[in-house]
Design an enzyme around this catalytic site. Structure first.
Site, PDB file in Angstrom:
ATOM      1  N   ARG A   1      72.882  84.242  -2.767  1.00 34.22           N
ATOM      2  CA  ARG A   1      71.622  84.896  -3.110  1.00 34.22           C
ATOM      3  C   ARG A   1      71.934  86.152  -3.913  1.00 34.22           C
ATOM      4  O   ARG A   1      72.626  87.049  -3.436  1.00 34.22           O
ATOM      5  CB  ARG A   1      70.921  85.247  -1.797  1.00 34.22           C
ATOM      6  CG  ARG A   1      69.442  85.263  -1.876  1.00 34.22           C
ATOM      7  CD  ARG A   1      68.824  85.396  -0.506  1.00 34.22           C
ATOM      8  NE  ARG A   1      69.333  86.522   0.265  1.00 34.22           N
ATOM      9  CZ  ARG A   1      68.645  87.124   1.236  1.00 34.22           C
ATOM     10  NH1 ARG A   1      67.447  86.713   1.546  1.00 34.22           N
ATOM     11  NH2 ARG A   1      69.171  88.122   1.920  1.00 34.22           N
TER      12      ARG A   1
ATOM     13  N   TYR B   1      64.135  98.543   4.251  1.00 29.32           N
ATOM     14  CA  TYR B   1      65.571  98.710   3.970  1.00 29.32           C
ATOM     15  C   TYR B   1      66.062  97.841   2.821  1.00 29.32           C
ATOM     16  O   TYR B   1      67.224  97.906   2.446  1.00 29.32           O
ATOM     17  CB  TYR B   1      66.418  98.461   5.235  1.00 29.32           C
ATOM     18  CG  TYR B   1      66.064  97.220   6.035  1.00 29.32           C
ATOM     19  CD1 TYR B   1      66.459  95.954   5.628  1.00 29.32           C
ATOM     20  CD2 TYR B   1      65.337  97.336   7.216  1.00 29.32           C
ATOM     21  CE1 TYR B   1      66.141  94.838   6.369  1.00 29.32           C
ATOM     22  CE2 TYR B   1      65.009  96.220   7.969  1.00 29.32           C
ATOM     23  CZ  TYR B   1      65.410  94.970   7.544  1.00 29.32           C
ATOM     24  OH  TYR B   1      65.086  93.856   8.276  1.00 29.32           O
TER      25      TYR B   1
ATOM     26  N   PHE C   1      61.013  83.069   6.928  1.00 31.55           N
ATOM     27  CA  PHE C   1      62.115  83.719   7.635  1.00 31.55           C
ATOM     28  C   PHE C   1      61.953  83.444   9.133  1.00 31.55           C
ATOM     29  O   PHE C   1      60.855  83.557   9.675  1.00 31.55           O
ATOM     30  CB  PHE C   1      62.072  85.230   7.355  1.00 31.55           C
ATOM     31  CG  PHE C   1      63.297  85.953   7.833  1.00 31.55           C
ATOM     32  CD1 PHE C   1      64.472  85.921   7.093  1.00 31.55           C
ATOM     33  CD2 PHE C   1      63.286  86.650   9.020  1.00 31.55           C
ATOM     34  CE1 PHE C   1      65.603  86.581   7.539  1.00 31.55           C
ATOM     35  CE2 PHE C   1      64.414  87.316   9.475  1.00 31.55           C
ATOM     36  CZ  PHE C   1      65.577  87.282   8.729  1.00 31.55           C
TER      37      PHE C   1
ATOM     38  N   ASP D   1      53.973  88.671   5.000  1.00 29.92           N
ATOM     39  CA  ASP D   1      55.235  89.373   5.218  1.00 29.92           C
ATOM     40  C   ASP D   1      55.731  89.816   3.836  1.00 29.92           C
ATOM     41  O   ASP D   1      56.038  88.983   2.976  1.00 29.92           O
ATOM     42  CB  ASP D   1      56.236  88.418   5.887  1.00 29.92           C
ATOM     43  CG  ASP D   1      57.569  89.095   6.189  1.00 29.92           C
ATOM     44  OD1 ASP D   1      57.893  90.112   5.548  1.00 29.92           O
ATOM     45  OD2 ASP D   1      58.302  88.581   7.056  1.00 29.92           O
TER      46      ASP D   1
END
Ligand code: PLP
Length: 424
Positions: free
Chosen positions: A384, A230, A126, A205
């Protein structure tokens, strides 16, 4: 695999986690939500908890609430999350965003590994992970070099490639446990061992793996980790992130941000900083209590469901999706952008198509009265599809495939503009 609504319905009836769907808020209008890997749904218990928080804890108790559970919450919630990521209770705290936590941890690691000049990540990571490293290198006087392991297939990174780039000069390896586009799941134990053989530390991560796959930080020998709340942890938009440091390293590492929440005695208001022991020194400023509190009811649900049962269901659902896609979507120009081997994937599946963006728009915003189906789009051509086994049903997966079929076969996507929205 035959695309069959009755089969999906039967799988839903047999699902041991089926009752959890009712513990999640849903509006009256039907919708298929397959984006829990970007923003998890809202638990019903969170609504009640936030009402009580506003009326009682903030409205009535006001400042007294800090001594009634708020002050310790970054640490007490960390202890609650710990078993879900295979950590000890005193190894995890909540603070800031994932990006900030990656920064703090990467800085600590580089400072601890003085003399080593190489940082390793991969081309699938990312962007924030890479930006944080680039920024750190810049602010530490450009003495380090960032080396990215390459992917041959655009989905995975091989062990041989990691062996090629990690060497005796490597200070730190920073990888996403589950890759954000392809859903590739690294073998944490193998990679951590590989890095340790060369004397490097590993920072994981966990943004796409916490709450999505069983994570065993200590069993796998992980040094450091951070991740967000989240997505699969359903903590709410912009919920505070968490960070982990293995107990063995806690006293050796220093946070780059010296601030009062990380001080050993904040309310002594001393003029000189003296770091707290353990994970507390990685805290920075006053935690955002509304959003930090909202994390807890969601964690309770995941703990109740159990990571093993969630993983079992997630694998069944991603397999169902991959099987249907192979049968029905490949002939329509799709390809599968996720490893098909179950042990190599997390809990989302990327379907690739040259018209992915417009197909996504047609799924999300139907103009013909169909049920909205909400995945997300990731450049350049990925649709996705996030499976959140806590609340995703097999019927949801069935609906998504059926809509993808009709939008692509009937070229319905041609009715949509290719202009990108700010958030995709
Ligand atoms: C793998 C990964 N790391 C980091 C982030 C960014 O996290 P934050 O915005 O909390 O800093 C994301 C966001 O989607 C992500 O997917």
């Amino acid at each position: 695999m035959i695309l069959n609504r009755a089969l999906a319905g039967q799988l839903d009836r047999e699902d041991p986690l089926k009752d959890f769907g009712q513990k999640i808020f849903s509006e009256d209008k039907p919708m298929v939500y397959l984006d829990g890997n970007s923003l998890g749904k809202l638990p019903v218990a969170t609504i009640r908890q936030q009402e009580e928080l506003l009326h009682h804890k903030w409205g009535t108790r006001l400042i007294r609430s800090w001594n009634e559970g708020w002050y310790e919450m970054p640490i007490s919630l960390g202890a609650k999350l710990a078993p879900l990521i295979g950590a000890g209770e005193a190894e995890v705290v909540y603070s800031d965003s994932t990006s900030m936590n990656l920064y703090k941890l990467a800085f600590s690691a580089l400072q601890h590994q003085k003399g080593r000049k190489k940082i390793v990540s991969d081309t699938l990571n990312f962007p924030t992970d890479l930006y944080v490293l680039q920024g750190l290198i810049n602010s530490m006087g450009n003495q380090h070099e960032l080396v990215l392991a390459r992917s041959e297939d655009g989905m995975t990174v091989s062990t041989q490639e990691l062996e090629r780039v990690i060497d005796d000069d490597t200070a730190l390896v920073l990888l996403s446990h589950v890759v954000f586009k392809s859903g590739f799941l690294y073998d944490m134990e193998k990679v951590s061992a590989l890095a340790h053989r060369k004397g490097a530390l590993v920072l994981w991560d966990l943004s796409h793996s916490a709450g999505a796959v069983p994570v065993e930080l200590n069993r796998c020998g992980a040094d450091l980790a951070a991740g967000c709340s989240y997505k699969y942890l359903n903590g709410g938009p912009g919920a505070p992130a968490f960070l982990f440091v293995t107990e063995k390293l806690q006293e050796k590492l220093e946070s780059p941000v010296w601030a009062w929440y990380g001080d050993s005695d904040p309310f002594a208001f001393n003029l000189k900083y003296s770091p707290a022991k353990g994970m507390k020194k990685f805290l920075v400023g006053t935690p955002p209590m509304l959003s930090l509190s909202a994390i807890e009811p969601a964690l309770d649900l995941i703990l109740e469901a159990g990571m093993d049962r969630l993983r079992e269901k997630s694998l069944k659902q991603t397999q169902f999706l991959i099987d249907c896609a192979q049968e029905y979507l490949l002939p329509l120009g799709f390809s599968i952008g996720t490893p098909v081997k179950p042990e190599m994937r997390g809990s989302h599946v990327s379907l690739r198509h040259k018209e992915a963006y417009r197909i996504c728009k047609a799924l999300i915003d139907p103009d013909d009265g169909s049920i909205p189906v909400i995945p997300d789009f990731r450049e350049p051509d990925n649709i996705r599809i996030g499976i959140t086994p806590l609340y995703t049903s097999f019927t949801d997966v069935f609906e998504a495939i059926e809509r993808l079929l009709s939008i692509t076969k009937g070229r319905i996507y041609e009715r949509y503009s290719a202009e990108k929205a700010a958030v995709t």
